[in-house]
Structures are given as structure tokens and as C-alpha cells.
Design a protein around this motif. Sequence first.
Motif, PDB file in Angstrom:
ATOM      1  N   PRO A 206      38.569  33.518  40.718  1.00 31.56           N
ATOM      2  CA  PRO A 206      37.155  33.931  40.675  1.00 31.56           C
ATOM      3  C   PRO A 206      36.959  35.413  40.971  1.00 31.56           C
ATOM      4  N   PHE A 207      37.763  35.962  41.890  1.00 37.79           N
ATOM      5  CA  PHE A 207      37.634  37.384  42.215  1.00 37.79           C
ATOM      6  C   PHE A 207      38.051  38.252  41.031  1.00 37.79           C
ATOM      7  N   ALA A 209      38.053  37.389  37.896  1.00 35.49           N
ATOM      8  CA  ALA A 209      37.070  37.219  36.828  1.00 35.49           C
ATOM      9  C   ALA A 209      35.812  38.037  37.106  1.00 35.49           C
ATOM     10  N   ALA A 210      35.382  38.091  38.362  1.00 34.40           N
ATOM     11  CA  ALA A 210      34.172  38.846  38.714  1.00 34.40           C
ATOM     12  C   ALA A 210      34.404  40.351  38.631  1.00 34.40           C
ATOM     13  N   TRP A 211      35.577  40.810  39.100  1.00 36.13           N
ATOM     14  CA  TRP A 211      35.858  42.243  39.098  1.00 36.13           C
ATOM     15  C   TRP A 211      36.050  42.807  37.697  1.00 36.13           C
ATOM     16  N   VAL A 213      35.096  41.284  34.626  1.00 34.54           N
ATOM     17  CA  VAL A 213      34.419  40.434  33.653  1.00 34.54           C
ATOM     18  C   VAL A 213      34.219  41.152  32.308  1.00 34.54           C
TER      19      VAL A 213
END
Length: 314
Positions: A206-207, A209-211, A213
Motif C-alpha cells: 500500500p505504501f 502504491a500510494a507513493w 501511484v
Amino acid sequence: MLTNTTSLVLTAIALVAAFVFPPMAAYTAVYVSLGAMLLAGGAYWRQVARISREPAYLLVALAYVLFASTLPFTWRGTDDLLILVALTPVAFGLGLVLLLEAEPRFNSLPVFGSICLAGAISAVFVGLGDVYLSELPRAGGGNNPIHFAHLASTLGFLALVGFFGTSSRWRFMYLAGPVAGFQAILLSETRGAMLGYVAVAFCLLPFFAAWFVRSRIMWLAMATALVLIGASVVISPQSLDRPTDAVVTSYAAIHHLLFEADQGAVPSDIDRSTDKRLAMIRATGQAFMSKPFFGYGAGQIISTAQQFYPERYK
């Protein structure tokens, strides 16, 4: 004080032994790396006091003091000093810090990540050699397959530090680290390492993917990694047997641990290996609760735990 050339060579030896060789020769690598760090501590002894005041080493010192404070209450003999002896190599890490200060060329995240990546990839080749050339049932590189899998997985995830040490597009190559670690785990068929890998990956994805994106290269790299993992499963479908078994068995073991008392025999839904681990966990918990503050002493760990083992394992 070491010469520049000697310092360079000693730093290279310490790093390669500590982060490249473990999956293929762990028992040799650990002594080589500890020896190199000990030599560095002797060569740069004037700097040891300064570094040992860092919070990380103050915590190590606190661990020594806390354990030593229990000795008057548990002392039965010199075996009770074993844990202090076992913790001693942690202090040798000072030597690696001293070497990296003396050799700034090695003191960077991309370099460290590259070394760890080399270790993870080497584990894959060692594992392939064990399984397909030597025809061993489980890859181990001369190590216990369990240790091999955990070392390779750890190196694979550590390689990711290189990703954050540079803005170059080449940083995406460090994503190969976790992929290599996964392949090594499959070759070793180690259930615990597989569960640990899934837990770490679940937290990290998730980290990432968020950083990133909006990064096409990032998504391409992740897609490539998934394709490689998928291909390995297609080529060797049986490689998923142990991971699947790990999930099912772990669920059953946790259920027994939390909700069921020992029935005097191995439960039908777990294997004997898992049952032994359950017995150890239960015995450890009971031993801890019986003397939670000072314990029994390092020399009495085994005999104490045996008191709480079920009859079939006494």
C-alpha cells in the motif's frame, strides 16, 4: 589506524560476508563478517566510545544490564552467562559502523541495497542448483532450509533501501530483491518464511502504491514482478503446496493455541512438526508466567521448559 587500501578491503569483506554469502555459506560468512568487524573495532578503537553512545547501542547496553541484574536471583552456574555471551556479537556491529565511516564510498543506500540484492539473487541460483542439479528435496545452500529462506527473504526486502537512495530510473531494479526472496522461499519450501513474506509484503505494497501511484515505471516493475512470480508457479505448480499448507496449518495451530487445551495426542488437523512448535510455545508461556520477573536463568531454559511439555515430548 588502517591504511586506505586495507580499510577498503576490510569493509568489502565485511559487507560481502554479511550480506551476500549468508544464503550460500552462512556458517562461514558469519565468522568472516564478525572477524572483520572485530578487527575494525581494534583498528579504530579511539572512535568506539563516541559511537557506543548512540541510542541504538545504549539500548543494547541496557539489555545487558537488565539481564545481568537477574543473575543474583537465578544463578546456578556458569551456564547462566550464556545469553550474555550470545548477545556479544551484537556489539561487534560497532566495527561495521567504523568501517563505513572510514570508507564513505560504501556508505550509501544504493551501494548497500545493491549488495543485499546480490545476496538475494545469489540465493535463487544456489536454490536452483540444490533442487535441479543436486536434486535435493529442499534448497538450503548448505544451510538449514529454514535459515536459508529467512536469510534470502530478509536480504530481498533489505535491497529496497537502495530504491530510496537515488532518484535514478535504475532504482526500480531494487524491486527485484523481494521477487528473488520469494523465489528462494519457494525453492526451500519453508512455511514460516512464506507467512512472514506475505505479512511484510502486505504492509509494504500500500505504501509503494500510494507513493508512486502516478509512476508508470513503478507499475510496470510491479507487473513484471507479478508475472515472474506467476511464471514460477506455472512452471512448478507443486511449489504452492507448502505455502498453502502453511496458511491452513497456521490457522489450525492458532485455533488450538487460543481455544483448546492439549489433549494428550497430536491433533488430526496439524502435523507433528507443527505440534512440536505448539508444545514449545505453550511451555514457554507457562514458564514465563510462573516466574515473569527474574526467570530461571539461561542454564535452566531447557530443563524448565521440559517441565511444561506434554507427556509425548518430555
